[in-house]
Design a protein around this motif. Structure first.
Motif, PDB file in Angstrom:
ATOM      1  N   ASP A 283      53.255   7.466 -35.739  1.00  0.00           N
ATOM      2  CA  ASP A 283      52.145   8.215 -36.096  1.00  0.00           C
ATOM      3  C   ASP A 283      51.419   7.511 -37.004  1.00  0.00           C
ATOM      4  O   ASP A 283      50.328   8.097 -37.745  1.00  0.00           O
ATOM      5  N   GLU A 284      51.284   6.113 -36.977  1.00  0.00           N
ATOM      6  CA  GLU A 284      50.682   5.337 -38.089  1.00  0.00           C
ATOM      7  C   GLU A 284      48.978   5.345 -37.510  1.00  0.00           C
ATOM      8  O   GLU A 284      48.086   5.522 -38.306  1.00  0.00           O
ATOM      9  N   PHE A 285      48.829   4.892 -36.003  1.00  0.00           N
ATOM     10  CA  PHE A 285      47.490   4.834 -35.712  1.00  0.00           C
ATOM     11  C   PHE A 285      47.429   5.775 -34.260  1.00  0.00           C
ATOM     12  O   PHE A 285      48.297   5.818 -33.602  1.00  0.00           O
ATOM     13  N   ASP A 286      46.321   6.373 -34.335  1.00  0.00           N
ATOM     14  CA  ASP A 286      46.086   7.183 -33.152  1.00  0.00           C
ATOM     15  C   ASP A 286      44.916   6.468 -32.077  1.00  0.00           C
ATOM     16  O   ASP A 286      44.137   7.150 -31.778  1.00  0.00           O
ATOM     17  N   TYR A 287      45.460   5.270 -31.592  1.00  0.00           N
ATOM     18  CA  TYR A 287      44.526   4.513 -30.557  1.00  0.00           C
ATOM     19  C   TYR A 287      45.295   4.640 -29.444  1.00  0.00           C
ATOM     20  O   TYR A 287      44.940   3.831 -28.438  1.00  0.00           O
ATOM     21  N   TRP A 288      46.019   5.823 -28.910  1.00  0.00           N
ATOM     22  CA  TRP A 288      46.642   5.570 -27.898  1.00  0.00           C
ATOM     23  C   TRP A 288      45.910   5.442 -26.465  1.00  0.00           C
ATOM     24  O   TRP A 288      44.647   6.117 -26.334  1.00  0.00           O
ATOM     25  N   GLY A 289      46.228   4.573 -25.428  1.00  0.00           N
ATOM     26  CA  GLY A 289      45.565   4.691 -24.187  1.00  0.00           C
ATOM     27  C   GLY A 289      46.078   5.781 -23.320  1.00  0.00           C
ATOM     28  O   GLY A 289      46.941   6.485 -23.996  1.00  0.00           O
ATOM     29  N   GLN A 290      45.789   5.810 -21.996  1.00  0.00           N
ATOM     30  CA  GLN A 290      46.154   6.769 -21.268  1.00  0.00           C
ATOM     31  C   GLN A 290      47.666   6.383 -20.383  1.00  0.00           C
ATOM     32  O   GLN A 290      48.345   7.204 -19.894  1.00  0.00           O
ATOM     33  N   GLY A 291      47.928   5.175 -20.908  1.00  0.00           N
ATOM     34  CA  GLY A 291      49.335   4.923 -20.320  1.00  0.00           C
ATOM     35  C   GLY A 291      49.519   4.148 -19.193  1.00  0.00           C
ATOM     36  O   GLY A 291      48.507   4.463 -18.068  1.00  0.00           O
ATOM     37  N   THR A 292      50.457   3.720 -18.535  1.00  0.00           N
ATOM     38  CA  THR A 292      50.646   2.907 -17.319  1.00  0.00           C
ATOM     39  C   THR A 292      52.236   3.200 -16.828  1.00  0.00           C
ATOM     40  O   THR A 292      53.092   2.867 -17.596  1.00  0.00           O
ATOM     41  N   GLN A 293      52.239   3.945 -15.693  1.00  0.00           N
ATOM     42  CA  GLN A 293      53.535   4.198 -15.172  1.00  0.00           C
ATOM     43  C   GLN A 293      54.491   3.114 -14.487  1.00  0.00           C
ATOM     44  O   GLN A 293      53.934   2.213 -13.513  1.00  0.00           O
ATOM     45  N   VAL A 294      55.560   3.105 -14.965  1.00  0.00           N
ATOM     46  CA  VAL A 294      56.612   1.743 -14.384  1.00  0.00           C
ATOM     47  C   VAL A 294      57.406   2.714 -13.782  1.00  0.00           C
ATOM     48  O   VAL A 294      58.415   3.543 -14.746  1.00  0.00           O
ATOM     49  N   THR A 295      58.053   2.374 -12.668  1.00  0.00           N
ATOM     50  CA  THR A 295      58.924   3.088 -12.071  1.00  0.00           C
ATOM     51  C   THR A 295      60.023   2.066 -11.547  1.00  0.00           C
ATOM     52  O   THR A 295      59.575   1.200 -10.589  1.00  0.00           O
TER      53      THR A 295
END
Length: 122
Positions: free
Chosen positions: A107-119
């Protein structure tokens, strides 16, 4: 302000490899320590690897020796080379700024991207 975008996720067989990328907007990328996180279904988001502005890295025990985090400040991009992938590595992978590479906090920084799925599955 920093905008981040992750890419490179895919379906891969156990034992396989993937290289994720985290691209940052602007030319201030070089002043930030950065980190990779992942979130598996039904689990909390957890940190995986961090890298300082100078390239010092830190890894969670579960990936040490298999994952390598690097950065190219000239390209405003951070990478995560993942080798010998296991089914338990299946998750959405995110990147973010971190304040301390040895004690990253969600919760320190809120610069999250959309993420990328690894399966990882056979």
């Amino acid at each position: 302000q920093v905008q981040l975008a992750e890419s490179g996720g895919a379906l891969v067989q156990p034992g396989g490899s993937l290289r994720l990328a985290c691209s940052a907007s602007g030319d201030i990328f070089r002043i930030y320590h950065m980190g990779w996180y992942r979130q598996a279904p039904g689990k909390m988001r957890e940190w995986v690897a961090t890298i300082s502005t100078g390239g010092t890295t830190n890894y969670v025990a579960a990936v040490k020796g298999r994952f390598t985090c690097t950065r190219d400040n000239s390209q405003n991009t951070m990478y995560l080379q993942m080798n010998d992938l296991k089914p338990e590595d299946t998750a959405v992978y995110y990147c973010n700024v971190v304040g301390d590479i040895y004690e990253p906090h969600l919760d320190e920084f809120d610069y999250w991207g959309q993420g990328t799925q690894v399966t990882v599955s056979s």
